[in-house]
Design a protein around this motif. Structure first.
Motif, PDB file in Angstrom:
ATOM      1  N   GLY A  77       0.784  -1.231   0.000  1.00  0.00           N
ATOM      2  CA  GLY A  77       0.000   0.000   0.000  1.00  0.00           C
ATOM      3  C   GLY A  77       0.810   1.271   0.000  1.00  0.00           C
ATOM      4  O   GLY A  77       0.242   2.365  -0.068  1.00  0.00           O
ATOM      5  N   ASN A  78       2.145   1.159   0.079  1.00  0.00           N
ATOM      6  CA  ASN A  78       2.983   2.356   0.164  1.00  0.00           C
ATOM      7  C   ASN A  78       4.247   2.220  -0.668  1.00  0.00           C
ATOM      8  O   ASN A  78       4.824   1.134  -0.758  1.00  0.00           O
ATOM      9  CB  ASN A  78       3.405   2.618   1.618  1.00  0.00           C
ATOM     10  CG  ASN A  78       2.235   2.952   2.521  1.00  0.00           C
ATOM     11  OD1 ASN A  78       1.788   4.083   2.571  1.00  0.00           O
ATOM     12  ND2 ASN A  78       1.738   1.952   3.237  1.00  0.00           N
ATOM     13  N   THR A  79       4.652   3.315  -1.270  1.00  0.00           N
ATOM     14  CA  THR A  79       5.958   3.415  -1.909  1.00  0.00           C
ATOM     15  C   THR A  79       6.452   4.823  -1.640  1.00  0.00           C
ATOM     16  O   THR A  79       5.938   5.791  -2.199  1.00  0.00           O
ATOM     17  CB  THR A  79       5.874   3.157  -3.426  1.00  0.00           C
ATOM     18  OG1 THR A  79       5.348   1.842  -3.647  1.00  0.00           O
ATOM     19  CG2 THR A  79       7.257   3.251  -4.060  1.00  0.00           C
ATOM     20  N   ILE A  98      -0.408   4.033  -7.804  1.00  0.00           N
ATOM     21  CA  ILE A  98      -0.496   2.803  -7.023  1.00  0.00           C
ATOM     22  C   ILE A  98       0.872   2.465  -6.425  1.00  0.00           C
ATOM     23  O   ILE A  98       1.912   2.890  -6.932  1.00  0.00           O
ATOM     24  CB  ILE A  98      -1.003   1.618  -7.877  1.00  0.00           C
ATOM     25  CG1 ILE A  98      -0.041   1.326  -9.032  1.00  0.00           C
ATOM     26  CG2 ILE A  98      -2.411   1.892  -8.374  1.00  0.00           C
ATOM     27  CD1 ILE A  98      -0.406   0.093  -9.839  1.00  0.00           C
ATOM     28  N   ALA A  99       0.851   1.706  -5.335  1.00  0.00           N
ATOM     29  CA  ALA A  99       2.092   1.281  -4.697  1.00  0.00           C
ATOM     30  C   ALA A  99       2.747   0.164  -5.500  1.00  0.00           C
ATOM     31  O   ALA A  99       2.086  -0.530  -6.289  1.00  0.00           O
ATOM     32  CB  ALA A  99       1.809   0.809  -3.272  1.00  0.00           C
ATOM     33  N   VAL A 100       4.041  -0.037  -5.280  1.00  0.00           N
ATOM     34  CA  VAL A 100       4.764  -1.054  -6.042  1.00  0.00           C
ATOM     35  C   VAL A 100       4.214  -2.449  -5.749  1.00  0.00           C
ATOM     36  O   VAL A 100       4.127  -3.299  -6.653  1.00  0.00           O
ATOM     37  CB  VAL A 100       6.282  -0.968  -5.763  1.00  0.00           C
ATOM     38  CG1 VAL A 100       6.604  -1.261  -4.309  1.00  0.00           C
ATOM     39  CG2 VAL A 100       7.053  -1.910  -6.670  1.00  0.00           C
ATOM     40  N   LEU A 104       2.784  -5.130  -8.498  1.00  0.00           N
ATOM     41  CA  LEU A 104       3.240  -6.510  -8.663  1.00  0.00           C
ATOM     42  C   LEU A 104       2.086  -7.495  -8.571  1.00  0.00           C
ATOM     43  O   LEU A 104       1.999  -8.448  -9.356  1.00  0.00           O
ATOM     44  CB  LEU A 104       4.294  -6.838  -7.602  1.00  0.00           C
ATOM     45  CG  LEU A 104       5.600  -6.042  -7.654  1.00  0.00           C
ATOM     46  CD1 LEU A 104       6.517  -6.437  -6.508  1.00  0.00           C
ATOM     47  CD2 LEU A 104       6.298  -6.227  -8.989  1.00  0.00           C
ATOM     48  N   ASP A 105       1.182  -7.271  -7.614  1.00  0.00           N
ATOM     49  CA  ASP A 105       0.037  -8.170  -7.442  1.00  0.00           C
ATOM     50  C   ASP A 105      -0.836  -8.181  -8.692  1.00  0.00           C
ATOM     51  O   ASP A 105      -1.242  -9.247  -9.182  1.00  0.00           O
ATOM     52  CB  ASP A 105      -0.799  -7.744  -6.236  1.00  0.00           C
ATOM     53  CG  ASP A 105      -0.081  -7.973  -4.916  1.00  0.00           C
ATOM     54  OD1 ASP A 105       0.959  -8.651  -4.921  1.00  0.00           O
ATOM     55  OD2 ASP A 105      -0.566  -7.465  -3.887  1.00  0.00           O
ATOM     56  N   ARG A 106      -1.138  -7.000  -9.204  1.00  0.00           N
ATOM     57  CA  ARG A 106      -2.012  -6.904 -10.379  1.00  0.00           C
ATOM     58  C   ARG A 106      -1.334  -7.435 -11.630  1.00  0.00           C
ATOM     59  O   ARG A 106      -1.966  -8.077 -12.473  1.00  0.00           O
ATOM     60  CB  ARG A 106      -2.462  -5.459 -10.561  1.00  0.00           C
ATOM     61  CG  ARG A 106      -3.420  -5.007  -9.467  1.00  0.00           C
ATOM     62  CD  ARG A 106      -3.636  -3.516  -9.433  1.00  0.00           C
ATOM     63  NE  ARG A 106      -4.166  -2.984 -10.670  1.00  0.00           N
ATOM     64  CZ  ARG A 106      -4.433  -1.691 -10.881  1.00  0.00           C
ATOM     65  NH1 ARG A 106      -4.188  -0.820  -9.900  1.00  0.00           N
ATOM     66  NH2 ARG A 106      -4.922  -1.275 -12.026  1.00  0.00           N
ATOM     67  N   SER A 155       5.587   6.551 -10.862  1.00  0.00           N
ATOM     68  CA  SER A 155       4.253   6.085 -11.253  1.00  0.00           C
ATOM     69  C   SER A 155       4.366   4.684 -11.826  1.00  0.00           C
ATOM     70  O   SER A 155       5.231   4.415 -12.662  1.00  0.00           O
ATOM     71  CB  SER A 155       3.648   7.036 -12.298  1.00  0.00           C
ATOM     72  OG  SER A 155       2.448   6.501 -12.820  1.00  0.00           O
ATOM     73  N   PHE A 156       3.488   3.791 -11.364  1.00  0.00           N
ATOM     74  CA  PHE A 156       3.539   2.393 -11.790  1.00  0.00           C
ATOM     75  C   PHE A 156       2.330   1.950 -12.614  1.00  0.00           C
ATOM     76  O   PHE A 156       2.374   0.903 -13.257  1.00  0.00           O
ATOM     77  CB  PHE A 156       3.662   1.472 -10.571  1.00  0.00           C
ATOM     78  CG  PHE A 156       4.882   1.715  -9.739  1.00  0.00           C
ATOM     79  CD1 PHE A 156       6.147   1.440 -10.240  1.00  0.00           C
ATOM     80  CD2 PHE A 156       4.783   2.219  -8.461  1.00  0.00           C
ATOM     81  CE1 PHE A 156       7.285   1.664  -9.476  1.00  0.00           C
ATOM     82  CE2 PHE A 156       5.906   2.450  -7.684  1.00  0.00           C
ATOM     83  CZ  PHE A 156       7.158   2.174  -8.195  1.00  0.00           C
ATOM     84  N   SER A 157       1.252   2.707 -12.573  1.00  0.00           N
ATOM     85  CA  SER A 157       0.018   2.246 -13.228  1.00  0.00           C
ATOM     86  C   SER A 157       0.183   2.106 -14.733  1.00  0.00           C
ATOM     87  O   SER A 157      -0.459   1.269 -15.364  1.00  0.00           O
ATOM     88  CB  SER A 157      -1.136   3.197 -12.904  1.00  0.00           C
ATOM     89  OG  SER A 157      -0.869   4.503 -13.380  1.00  0.00           O
TER      90      SER A 157
END
Length: 218
Positions: A77-79, A98-100, A104-106, A155-157
């Motif tokens: 939940g945090n990065t 989104i958090a890292v 990874l989960d998605r 940003s990871f999304s």
């Protein structure tokens, strides 16, 4: 009981009960708080609520004996990139979406990797297998994921959108692109982004030590 038994302690040796007060998901936070309050009343000791993020940092400092590190806090939940200044932890940079761990989960769900024992672990193993198969020179991956660093923020999304929208999944189904190649591309891109912002924070603070904490860091 198990914790006390393994630590070879009795309840009389406990001087204070601490629990995670937040931030986090409501249901597990509430369950933990109720259990902590019951034990504190049962053993007649003070009850102290702890910030979730600071708890990760201070546990890492306790274990590693790091004095004043730059902290890379990576979890589901945090990065965040954090450093201590003027009696407070200061956030130098963080994710803007989104958090890292969420990424990874998605990603694992999109490419069909198992949750057992964890999505991040399975991504790491698939990437390592791909790298070993193509060592010493990993060939061009045939897929380019967005590298999004904005100042000190990341940003990871966009990575997930790229995998879903740019034909990577179709190429994977036909065998043109392997799951390992996708995992390797994701892992190396995420790692490079986090290293960049962490090194920038180290240069700004004049620090030589980095402490990595959080579920993804473990």
């Amino acid at each position: 009981r198990r914790a006390l038994r393994e630590a070879r302690l009795s309840p009389s040796a406990i001087g204070v009960i601490c629990y995670t007060r937040g931030p986090g998901m409501g249901a597990p936070l509430r369950s933990c708080a109720v259990a902590a309050r019951v034990l504190a009343q049962l053993w007649r000791v003070p009850l102290i609520g702890v910030n979730h993020c600071i708890g990760h940092i201070e546990m890492g400092r306790l274990v590693t004996h790091a004095a004043d590190p730059v902290v890379l806090y990576v979890s589901g939940g945090n990065t965040q990139v954090i450093a201590y200044s003027r009696r407070r932890y200061r956030i130098f940079g963080e994710t803007i979406d989104i958090a890292v761990g969420n990424c990874l989960d998605r990603f694992a769900r999109v490419v069909g990797l198992s949750n057992d024992p964890s999505p991040g672990y399975n991504i790491e193993q698939a990437a390592a297998t791909y790298a070993r198969q193509h060592a010493p020179n990993v060939p061009p991956l045939g897929v380019e994921l967005p590298y999004t660093v904005k100042g000190m923020d990341v940003s990871f999304s966009g990575m997930l959108s790229a995998v879903e929208a740019d034909g990577a999944l179709e190429r994977m189904k036909t065998g043109e692109l392997s799951v390992g190649a996708l995992c390797y591309a994701l892992q190396e891109t995420v790692f490079a982004m986090l290293v960049e912002v962490t090194e920038r924070a180290m240069a700004h603070c004049g620090q030589r030590d980095v402490l990595v904490v959080g579920g993804v860091g473990c």
